[in-house]
Design an enzyme around this catalytic site. Structure first.
Site, PDB file in Angstrom:
ATOM      1  N   ASP A   1      -0.909 -13.447 -23.159  1.00 43.92           N
ATOM      2  CA  ASP A   1       0.088 -12.431 -23.528  1.00 43.92           C
ATOM      3  C   ASP A   1       0.414 -11.586 -22.298  1.00 43.92           C
ATOM      4  O   ASP A   1       0.064 -10.402 -22.237  1.00 43.92           O
ATOM      5  CB  ASP A   1      -0.446 -11.565 -24.669  1.00 43.92           C
ATOM      6  CG  ASP A   1       0.582 -10.564 -25.177  1.00 43.92           C
ATOM      7  OD1 ASP A   1       1.801 -10.822 -24.999  1.00 43.92           O
ATOM      8  OD2 ASP A   1       0.188  -9.523 -25.731  1.00 43.92           O
TER       9      ASP A   1
ATOM     10  N   ASP B   1      -8.294  -8.740 -17.865  1.00 42.32           N
ATOM     11  CA  ASP B   1      -7.132  -7.955 -17.452  1.00 42.32           C
ATOM     12  C   ASP B   1      -7.401  -7.400 -16.062  1.00 42.32           C
ATOM     13  O   ASP B   1      -8.552  -7.098 -15.709  1.00 42.32           O
ATOM     14  CB  ASP B   1      -6.854  -6.808 -18.424  1.00 42.32           C
ATOM     15  CG  ASP B   1      -5.417  -6.292 -18.305  1.00 42.32           C
ATOM     16  OD1 ASP B   1      -4.549  -6.757 -19.077  1.00 42.32           O
ATOM     17  OD2 ASP B   1      -5.170  -5.437 -17.439  1.00 42.32           O
TER      18      ASP B   1
ATOM     19  N   ASN C   1      -7.764 -10.763 -11.775  1.00 46.74           N
ATOM     20  CA  ASN C   1      -6.417 -11.343 -11.803  1.00 46.74           C
ATOM     21  C   ASN C   1      -6.444 -12.571 -12.699  1.00 46.74           C
ATOM     22  O   ASN C   1      -7.232 -13.500 -12.470  1.00 46.74           O
ATOM     23  CB  ASN C   1      -6.002 -11.710 -10.378  1.00 46.74           C
ATOM     24  CG  ASN C   1      -4.622 -12.314 -10.316  1.00 46.74           C
ATOM     25  OD1 ASN C   1      -4.368 -13.393 -10.853  1.00 46.74           O
ATOM     26  ND2 ASN C   1      -3.715 -11.639  -9.641  1.00 46.74           N
ATOM     27  N   ALA C   2      -5.603 -12.596 -13.723  1.00 47.96           N
ATOM     28  CA  ALA C   2      -5.640 -13.680 -14.708  1.00 47.96           C
ATOM     29  C   ALA C   2      -5.355 -15.042 -14.079  1.00 47.96           C
ATOM     30  O   ALA C   2      -5.957 -16.050 -14.466  1.00 47.96           O
ATOM     31  CB  ALA C   2      -4.648 -13.401 -15.833  1.00 47.96           C
TER      32      ALA C   2
ATOM     33  N   PHE D   1      -4.694 -11.299 -19.854  1.00 48.16           N
ATOM     34  CA  PHE D   1      -3.773 -10.165 -19.956  1.00 48.16           C
ATOM     35  C   PHE D   1      -4.067  -9.396 -21.252  1.00 48.16           C
ATOM     36  O   PHE D   1      -3.183  -9.093 -22.040  1.00 48.16           O
ATOM     37  CB  PHE D   1      -2.310 -10.622 -19.947  1.00 48.16           C
ATOM     38  CG  PHE D   1      -1.972 -11.608 -18.860  1.00 48.16           C
ATOM     39  CD1 PHE D   1      -1.699 -11.179 -17.575  1.00 48.16           C
ATOM     40  CD2 PHE D   1      -1.932 -12.970 -19.124  1.00 48.16           C
ATOM     41  CE1 PHE D   1      -1.383 -12.090 -16.570  1.00 48.16           C
ATOM     42  CE2 PHE D   1      -1.620 -13.882 -18.134  1.00 48.16           C
ATOM     43  CZ  PHE D   1      -1.343 -13.450 -16.845  1.00 48.16           C
TER      44      PHE D   1
ATOM     45  N   CYS E   1       7.562 -11.768 -22.980  1.00 47.26           N
ATOM     46  CA  CYS E   1       8.421 -10.646 -23.362  1.00 47.26           C
ATOM     47  C   CYS E   1       9.547 -10.451 -22.349  1.00 47.26           C
ATOM     48  O   CYS E   1      10.154  -9.391 -22.288  1.00 47.26           O
ATOM     49  CB  CYS E   1       7.606  -9.367 -23.511  1.00 47.26           C
ATOM     50  SG  CYS E   1       6.729  -8.865 -22.016  1.00 47.26           S
TER      51      CYS E   1
END
Length: 401
Positions: free
Chosen positions: A303, A254, A282-283, A232, A343
């Protein structure tokens, strides 16, 4: 004479503790006529003045506190003073890095629903509440007065505006706004796409956390720098920091091709492109494939964007955070480090810690906490306002068991 919002006797005393929001369920009645500026006195059941709020009768968040001074007049002078105070706060704590930073952070700067990011001489603005929308032109005039910017871009494209009964919109609000602008962070240079980038263009909230990874990047197998995987990576802020701090090689992943293109430009701008491989993927799939291939890294950085944007999404988000941290841990060499963040406000700090611990148990790893933090100094938090504590950032040393 302002109208009054009288709160219920048996409500929780959140306003008295500094919380800036009043919900419909807390209101007993509204007395008087609301003026054209939409401001209202908030009083307790005994009529004791608590605060001034910006009123939106059509929202579940019926009032947002902007002042504790009953005689406050909301005009251009009010906004000039508040914005100047907010910027002085950043200058005090960020010093030279205040040239590019978040200069207004909504409720935490007593300007509820207003976000302003400064990219040198260009501003990016979000207005998230009806209260601030009423003063839209006054806010623009105040920003011009305080900063004399080259340009201001309006990023009113966030769905939360619909909850306030407001339309979505973007565009140049004043002056000249370039497609990309170069800023400096921690001595490094970054290109920011203000019109098309995520949120308001750049994630200033991780500034100090990006600096915190410096000790992880050197001293591997003699004087060799770390082998790093970042998932990401977005526009490459952590990637560039890792390489500039001495990483031998960084693999940066990413799903967004456009973000990768900006990240590549940022790596070149900082003369580290030869030590970075960017992968558009795709992570989740990439982590799974790396595990299958039995690859390993000295440092893994995760992240991701917010997986839980509502309470209803929390259960799925927990699974997502568990999976990426589990797979990330399996890729960390013994004695290496996991750098991980969330987040998602709805994922509380203790829940995030538990998810990481659960992942460590399943991965047969023992973790030693090196660093725990939240958002940077340009994202202040008001005590007692849990909603402001959205960012969780951790560095763990990883050992096998």
């Amino acid at each position: 004479m302002r109208a009054k919002m009288v709160l219920h006797r048996n409500r929780k005393r959140r306003i008295e503790a500094g919380h800036p929001w009043v919900y419909q369920s807390e209101v007993n009645r509204v007395e008087g006529d609301i003026g054209p500026d939409g401001t209202i006195e908030i009083v307790n059941h005994q009529g004791v003045f608590l605060a001034l709020g910006m009123y939106n009768p059509d929202s579940q968040m019926v009032a947002r506190v902007f002042s504790y001074n009953r005689d406050e007049v909301v005009n251009e002078g009010f906004f000039i003073q508040r914005i100047a105070e907010a910027y002085a706060y950043r200058q005090r704590f960020l010093g030279g890095q205040s040239e590019s930073c978040r200069i207004v952070y909504g409720e935490a700067d007593f300007l509820p629903g207003l976000i302003v990011d400064k990219y040198r001489d260009v501003l990016s603005v979000q207005i998230l509440s009806l209260g601030m929308e009423r003063f839209k032109n006054t806010i623009r005039s105040a920003l011009v007065h305080v900063f004399s910017p080259r340009g201001i871009f309006l990023r009113n494209d966030v769905p939360v505006r619909r909850l306030e009964g407001l339309p979505l919109e973007t565009g140049v609000w004043m002056g000249d706004v370039p497609d990309r602008i170069e800023i400096e962070e921690n001595g490094m240079r970054f290109l920011v796409d203000i019109p098309e980038g995520q949120k308001t263009g750049y994630f200033f909230d991780q500034r100090e956390n990006r600096a915190a990874i410096a000790p992880l990047m050197t001293g591997w197998r003699g004087d060799k720098g770390a082998d790093v995987l970042e998932c990401f990576c977005h526009t490459g802020a952590f990637t560039v920091h890792a390489a500039k701090y001495g990483a031998h090689h960084v693999t940066a992943v990413d799903i967004s091709e456009s973000a990768i293109q900006v990240a590549q430009a940022n790596a070149a701008l900082n003369e580290v492109a030869e030590r970075v491989d960017f992968v558009a993927a795709n992570a989740f799939d990439f982590l799974r494939d790396e595990e299958t291939a039995k690859r390993s890294y000295d440092v893994v950085i995760l992240d991701p964007p917010a997986f839980a944007k509502s309470k209803r999404a929390l259960e799925g988000a927990l699974r997502g955070y568990k999976e990426i941290n589990l797979r990330g841990l399996k890729l960390v060499r013994d004695g290496g480090f996991l750098v991980t963040a969330s987040c998602s406000y709805h994922l509380r700090p203790e829940m995030f810690r538990d998810v990481i611990l659960d992942a460590a148990v399943d991965a047969h790893k023992v973790l030693r906490l090196v660093h725990w933090a939240g958002a940077g100094k340009d994202h202040p938090e008001i005590a007692g306002v849990d909603e402001g504590h959205y960012l969780k950032f951790a560095i763990y040393e990883v050992r096998s068991r």
